[in-house]
Design a protein around this motif. Sequence first.
Motif, PDB file in Angstrom:
ATOM      1  N   ALA A 173       5.348   3.392   2.041  1.00 19.94           N
ATOM      2  CA  ALA A 173       5.074   2.091   1.442  1.00 19.94           C
ATOM      3  C   ALA A 173       4.894   1.120   2.606  1.00 19.94           C
ATOM      4  CB  ALA A 173       6.227   1.646   0.557  1.00 19.94           C
ATOM      5  N   LEU A 174       3.715   0.513   2.671  1.00 22.81           N
ATOM      6  CA  LEU A 174       3.364  -0.355   3.794  1.00 22.81           C
ATOM      7  C   LEU A 174       3.009  -1.745   3.305  1.00 22.81           C
ATOM      8  CD1 LEU A 174       0.970   2.216   5.498  1.00 22.81           C
ATOM      9  CD2 LEU A 174       3.365   1.790   6.094  1.00 22.81           C
TER      10      LEU A 174
ATOM     11  N   ILE B  83       0.866  -1.173   0.000  1.00 26.05           N
ATOM     12  CA  ILE B  83       0.000   0.000   0.000  1.00 26.05           C
ATOM     13  C   ILE B  83       0.904   1.224   0.000  1.00 26.05           C
ATOM     14  CG2 ILE B  83      -1.728   1.312   1.306  1.00 26.05           C
ATOM     15  CD1 ILE B  83      -2.838  -1.340   0.366  1.00 26.05           C
ATOM     16  N   TYR B  84       0.628   2.164  -0.907  1.00 24.45           N
ATOM     17  CA  TYR B  84       1.392   3.411  -0.984  1.00 24.45           C
ATOM     18  C   TYR B  84       0.471   4.534  -0.516  1.00 24.45           C
ATOM     19  CZ  TYR B  84       4.447   0.482  -3.733  1.00 24.45           C
ATOM     20  OH  TYR B  84       5.267  -0.536  -4.144  1.00 24.45           O
TER      21      TYR B  84
ATOM     22  N   ASN C 225       0.359  -6.681   6.942  1.00 23.17           N
ATOM     23  CA  ASN C 225       0.529  -6.389   8.370  1.00 23.17           C
ATOM     24  C   ASN C 225       0.766  -4.914   8.702  1.00 23.17           C
ATOM     25  OD1 ASN C 225       3.217  -5.903   7.638  1.00 23.17           O
ATOM     26  ND2 ASN C 225       3.849  -7.993   8.175  1.00 23.17           N
ATOM     27  N   GLY C 226       0.846  -4.050   7.677  1.00 24.92           N
ATOM     28  CA  GLY C 226       1.036  -2.628   7.910  1.00 24.92           C
ATOM     29  C   GLY C 226       2.457  -2.205   8.235  1.00 24.92           C
ATOM     30  N   ASN C 227       3.395  -3.146   8.198  1.00 22.92           N
ATOM     31  CA  ASN C 227       4.792  -2.784   8.487  1.00 22.92           C
ATOM     32  C   ASN C 227       5.342  -1.859   7.408  1.00 22.92           C
ATOM     33  OD1 ASN C 227       4.889  -4.294  10.832  1.00 22.92           O
ATOM     34  ND2 ASN C 227       5.719  -6.104   9.799  1.00 22.92           N
TER      35      ASN C 227
END
Length: 186
Positions: free
Chosen positions: A23-24, A12-13, A28-30
């Motif tokens: 940038a994730l 996800i950007y 897990n959102g890291n």
Amino acid sequence: YIGGAIRVGDVIYAPNAEGILYALDAANGNLVWKYPDQGVVGPLWARPAYNPECECLYVTSMDHQVYAVDASSGNLVWKTEDLGGSVVGTPAIDEDGTLYVGTFGREVVAIDHTNGGVRWRIPVTGWVWGGPLLIEDRLYFGDLDGNFYAVSIQDREIIFQILNSQYQFTIRKFIFFCPFGNPLGF
């Protein structure tokens, strides 16, 4: 976060108003990376556009520039010169890779996707807040003075301009649905 996020593969950007593109990991959102790694650019108010050919993201900024950022590493590929006004809409990209953005400098600008160079500019009456819509060889966009335009990307000319004074009505919600499932709203 003013501009929307996009997902490309498992990442996800997400741009934020403080001038950082994150940038994730979608699972897990890291944090995968952030651009810039140190400091900030101008506020990022628009969803980035992704170009699979170069595997890069095009990020517009309130600092009057557009940035091309490598999607896997977060490294800067190129940035434009000062475009003369904030750029707060998502770029439109044609089949050749040319980017089209509107600016608060009262212009629509065509940008070379390989190096960020300006190919051409078309002046308009008011600030262009949103990203233009590209259909075939025409750009459609409005300005903050209430005017609406169609521009030929081949001829680099305004095909038509509807002046705000020609129509005296208010639209509360107006949405077009296209056959490919992407709603277009004005």
